[in-house]
Design a protein around this motif. Sequence first.
Motif, PDB file in Angstrom:
ATOM      1  N   GLN A  80     -46.377  40.834  51.743  1.00 50.06           N
ATOM      2  CA  GLN A  80     -45.122  41.113  52.441  1.00 50.06           C
ATOM      3  C   GLN A  80     -44.978  42.619  52.710  1.00 50.06           C
ATOM      4  N   LEU A  81     -45.303  43.428  51.715  1.00 55.47           N
ATOM      5  CA  LEU A  81     -45.271  44.873  51.898  1.00 55.47           C
ATOM      6  C   LEU A  81     -46.270  45.309  52.966  1.00 55.47           C
ATOM      7  N   GLY A  82     -47.440  44.668  52.964  1.00 52.57           N
ATOM      8  CA  GLY A  82     -48.433  44.962  53.980  1.00 52.57           C
ATOM      9  C   GLY A  82     -47.954  44.584  55.369  1.00 52.57           C
ATOM     10  N   LYS A  83     -47.294  43.442  55.479  1.00 50.04           N
ATOM     11  CA  LYS A  83     -46.755  43.028  56.775  1.00 50.04           C
ATOM     12  C   LYS A  83     -45.763  44.061  57.309  1.00 50.04           C
ATOM     13  N   VAL A  84     -44.875  44.527  56.454  1.00 48.68           N
ATOM     14  CA  VAL A  84     -43.873  45.499  56.894  1.00 48.68           C
ATOM     15  C   VAL A  84     -44.540  46.809  57.305  1.00 48.68           C
ATOM     16  N   GLN A  85     -45.575  47.216  56.570  1.00 45.76           N
ATOM     17  CA  GLN A  85     -46.308  48.418  56.967  1.00 45.76           C
ATOM     18  C   GLN A  85     -46.937  48.238  58.344  1.00 45.76           C
ATOM     19  N   ASN A  86     -47.498  47.066  58.607  1.00 45.34           N
ATOM     20  CA  ASN A  86     -48.097  46.800  59.915  1.00 45.34           C
ATOM     21  C   ASN A  86     -47.039  46.803  61.022  1.00 45.34           C
TER      22      ASN A  86
END
Length: 588
Positions: free
Chosen positions: A87-93
């Motif tokens: 989820q954190l990775g998605k937001v970074q993307n």
Amino acid sequence: MARRGYRLSLTTTKPDTPPANETVPTRAQALLFRAKVAAHRARRLLVDWQSGPIRLGKAAADGFAALAGQSRTALWSDGLAQERLLQLGKVQNLRRAAAALDGVLIRRGEIFSFWRQVGRASRARGYVAGRMLQQGCMVPAVGGGLCQLSNALYDVALQAGCTIVERHAHSRVVPGSQAAIGRDATVAWNYVDLRFKAPRDLRLQVRLDRHDLQVRLLAREAVTPAIGPAIDWATFAPRDRAAQSCDTCNEVDCFRHIAPDATLGTAPAERTAFIVDGATPEFAAYVARRRRQGDVLALPMMGRRYAWPSDGFAAVLSAPLATLRRSLESRRLADQGAARQRALLAHAERLALALARRLPPEVTELVVAQPLLPFLWRNGDLGGRRVTVLMSRLPMDLLHARLDAAAAQHPDSPTLRDFRAPADLVKAEREALDYAELIVTPHAEIAALFDKAQLLPWHVPPAATTSPIHRVAFVGPTLGRKGAYEMRAAARALQLDLLVPRRDLEAPDFWSGIAVTRGAPLQGQIVVQPAFAEENPRPLLTALANGRQVIATPACGLPPQPGLVLVPHGDRAALIDALRAALGRPVS
């Protein structure tokens, strides 16, 4: 404008129907899938090279005030602890892609292409692992999560009356997504794209706030958006089988399976990153108190000028190349002037972006030095994060207004009008300050501007032993914004023998006709700083610590205290009266 003769055989598709006897994916199937993807990518590259859509430029928001379409979707859609890292990775993307899309101008008849604007989602460009739908499963992939953005773009394009040139629906429904109502658009580099043609000039606005992804299409003239149907997620039942993840499918024999306790699936400790520039005692003490175990310190480089407390941080990040470039180029700049200010802004932008690229995705809170703030906002690095600002000067919009007023009082000043930051940067700083949760500053005037301010105590230096050799000292430097014109008028009116700084930056003969001595402010018995703007009142603090009487303006940032007389900036009469009283002369 879009290239003439553009053709593409890929058109709007419908969701795939999952086979009834679907089996667990195998490595052979995965290899075959990759081969097909490579063929599709090569074909798309060839087609686009021949007659594909061009990359569109960006435009200022001026003139685009009519809402043509909007979408607002939650960033944090999965509460499972083992999915938190993805989820954190998605937001970074989403941050990276939003920065590429925000402000894009789509002129009437032009074709917007998601991948042409965003570019390939690679680690080298700041993208990380997020969740991606592949062959019916939610799997980790670099750039995963961008479909939330493409879904929103498709939705607002429909609202704005755009012609859909290419759109592909998801093969599975991700709970909480627009796929449930048929307003989704999946993307996969580069052969699965979202493309639409604008019926009028449109400007794209893509932002992340702390909780949501916001996408809007803005037009110059009034438009009635074609809003899609509302959906009640509490009673929602997907029309197709929902997408599975490793936490829900229970297929532990799958070669792609990630155990819930594996490293990739564990919930990371969310961190605060302190993105700072030059250190001051007040902010250094605040950072030392605020930091927690696991936090990150991002500073220009290690050294005396950047003496931030680094003990206790899990990581200390730096940008030495950008910092050394700033140091070398700054030495060749004039002490004053527009060229210097433009160069300093360019250096601040390079530093801000260099430090932001090094932040791990699990950073969910930022403490940011004000000079770096507008560049981080404009680049999308603040979205989805809580933000605290270490604030040392007035916001640029208020500072510009104050300098404009000072220039009107002193039209012959060569410095009061010599520089104003670009309007888009001023706007970016104001938006970032509005977005921030907390403003931290020792500057009393700045703190009074914000309900969300935390006022820090000024660091009081130790008393010195210097004896005063003059009655009145002007702190300076000799610049219009530091109150030099008001000080000169007071010196002439009172026939003062004045102690002034060693260099005159306003004009070579600025103090002509006044008895002046060059020296340090602490050598004056009465220390004066009638500034319009002052962010570093160290000489005043030193003077107060040594028992000198200080006359200053609220713009210097000091709170009322013994030994300090505050007068309004730009008010010559009030300054003269304060000096008369300090010198023991009758006040008019």
